[in-house]
Scaffold this motif. Structure first.
Motif, PDB file in Angstrom:
ATOM      1  N   UNK A 114     -50.982  16.812 -28.786  1.00 28.08           N
ATOM      2  CA  UNK A 114     -50.108  16.248 -27.756  1.00 28.08           C
ATOM      3  C   UNK A 114     -50.274  16.872 -26.372  1.00 28.08           C
ATOM      4  N   UNK A 115     -50.894  18.036 -26.272  1.00 30.29           N
ATOM      5  CA  UNK A 115     -51.117  18.653 -24.962  1.00 30.29           C
ATOM      6  C   UNK A 115     -52.433  18.219 -24.324  1.00 30.29           C
ATOM      7  N   UNK A 116     -53.228  17.446 -25.047  1.00 28.56           N
ATOM      8  CA  UNK A 116     -54.537  17.021 -24.548  1.00 28.56           C
ATOM      9  C   UNK A 116     -54.428  15.715 -23.774  1.00 28.56           C
ATOM     10  N   UNK A 117     -55.393  15.495 -22.883  1.00 30.68           N
ATOM     11  CA  UNK A 117     -55.467  14.269 -22.094  1.00 30.68           C
ATOM     12  C   UNK A 117     -56.874  13.700 -22.252  1.00 30.68           C
ATOM     13  N   UNK A 118     -56.950  12.427 -22.586  1.00 31.29           N
ATOM     14  CA  UNK A 118     -58.238  11.754 -22.730  1.00 31.29           C
ATOM     15  C   UNK A 118     -58.248  10.548 -21.803  1.00 31.29           C
ATOM     16  N   UNK A 119     -59.231  10.532 -20.886  1.00 33.33           N
ATOM     17  CA  UNK A 119     -59.332   9.466 -19.884  1.00 33.33           C
ATOM     18  C   UNK A 119     -60.474   8.517 -20.241  1.00 33.33           C
ATOM     19  N   UNK A 120     -60.186   7.232 -20.181  1.00 36.07           N
ATOM     20  CA  UNK A 120     -61.190   6.190 -20.369  1.00 36.07           C
ATOM     21  C   UNK A 120     -61.391   5.506 -19.021  1.00 36.07           C
ATOM     22  N   UNK A 121     -62.615   5.459 -18.531  1.00 34.04           N
ATOM     23  CA  UNK A 121     -62.913   4.892 -17.215  1.00 34.04           C
ATOM     24  C   UNK A 121     -62.965   3.369 -17.271  1.00 34.04           C
ATOM     25  N   UNK A 122     -62.100   2.723 -16.508  1.00 30.37           N
ATOM     26  CA  UNK A 122     -62.125   1.260 -16.436  1.00 30.37           C
ATOM     27  C   UNK A 122     -62.613   0.780 -15.066  1.00 30.37           C
ATOM     28  N   UNK A 123     -62.076   1.339 -14.002  1.00 26.02           N
ATOM     29  CA  UNK A 123     -62.519   1.056 -12.632  1.00 26.02           C
ATOM     30  C   UNK A 123     -62.488  -0.419 -12.252  1.00 26.02           C
ATOM     31  N   UNK A 124     -61.615  -1.172 -12.894  1.00 25.36           N
ATOM     32  CA  UNK A 124     -61.448  -2.575 -12.549  1.00 25.36           C
ATOM     33  C   UNK A 124     -60.833  -3.339 -13.697  1.00 25.36           C
ATOM     34  N   UNK A 125     -60.183  -4.454 -13.388  1.00 25.63           N
ATOM     35  CA  UNK A 125     -59.485  -5.235 -14.411  1.00 25.63           C
ATOM     36  C   UNK A 125     -60.329  -6.367 -14.979  1.00 25.63           C
ATOM     37  N   UNK A 126     -61.491  -6.578 -14.418  1.00 26.64           N
ATOM     38  CA  UNK A 126     -62.398  -7.611 -14.928  1.00 26.64           C
ATOM     39  C   UNK A 126     -63.769  -6.993 -15.144  1.00 26.64           C
ATOM     40  N   UNK A 127     -64.585  -7.676 -15.939  1.00 27.60           N
ATOM     41  CA  UNK A 127     -65.946  -7.187 -16.174  1.00 27.60           C
ATOM     42  C   UNK A 127     -66.718  -7.093 -14.863  1.00 27.60           C
ATOM     43  N   UNK A 128     -66.552  -8.074 -14.013  1.00 30.80           N
ATOM     44  CA  UNK A 128     -67.262  -8.089 -12.731  1.00 30.80           C
ATOM     45  C   UNK A 128     -66.916  -6.857 -11.883  1.00 30.80           C
ATOM     46  N   UNK A 129     -65.640  -6.524 -11.800  1.00 27.95           N
ATOM     47  CA  UNK A 129     -65.226  -5.356 -11.010  1.00 27.95           C
ATOM     48  C   UNK A 129     -65.657  -4.065 -11.710  1.00 27.95           C
TER      49      UNK A 129
END
Length: 172
Positions: A114-129
């Motif tokens: 519970x003290x860990x943080x895992x980030x997933x990079x999306x950098x946009x709401x669509x595939x194109x972005x």
């Protein structure tokens, strides 16, 4: 004021574990001239890494973000996470989320606390972005792997969005 750094004064480290990635992000060091000169697929030897970390008795935080790498591609990533958790070291982990299967991510999730943080990079709401920066990435795979991980982990997860001029209006 001069501060003396000794193994006892190191509380946090950031590691790039391997020079390997599945994407070709536009601002990645691997895309720059110096990054192109780095040997490919070279990783930190696990036993040497553990020896180094063992010498840091007050280590409390391990950042696995990689400026030229995808940390999940490190062969001993599971063992490293288990080692850190065995020492009560908090982990901050960043991934492009484009590696492996939903099953792999679901099995990876329980290793974190519970003290860990895992980030997933999306950098946009669509595939194109998304792919404008995350060249070669699949937004649907990132989101699917994130869901699989989130269902089995106690870690806090974050969908990370680097703000660029082209996606500044895509925040919501």
């Amino acid at each position: 004021m001069i501060t003396e750094f000794t193994p006892d004064t190191v509380y946090s480290i950031e590691l790039g574990l391997i020079n390997k990635c599945v994407l070709s992000c536009r601002m990645c060091l691997r895309q720059e001239e110096i990054g192109k000169q780095l040997p490919k697929d070279v990783s930190i030897e696990y036993t040497q890494l553990i020896k180094f970390m063992d010498a840091l008795p007050n280590l409390r935080q391990l950042d696995l973000v990689g400026s030229v790498s995808e940390p999940t591609l490190y062969k001993e990533i599971r063992e490293l996470v288990l080692y850190a958790k065995g020492r009560n070291i908090q982990i901050r982990f960043s991934t492009n989320g484009n590696t492996f299967s939903n099953k792999w991510w679901a099995e990876f999730g329980p290793l974190f606390g519970p003290d860990d943080v895992v980030r997933f990079a999306v950098d946009g709401s669509t595939q194109e972005i998304h792919e404008r920066y995350r060249v070669g990435g699949k937004l649907s795979k990132v989101l699917s792997n994130h869901r699989s991980f989130k269902q089995t982990t106690k870690a806090r997860t974050v969908l990370q969005n680097i703000i660029f001029a082209y996606n500044i209006d895509d925040q919501d």
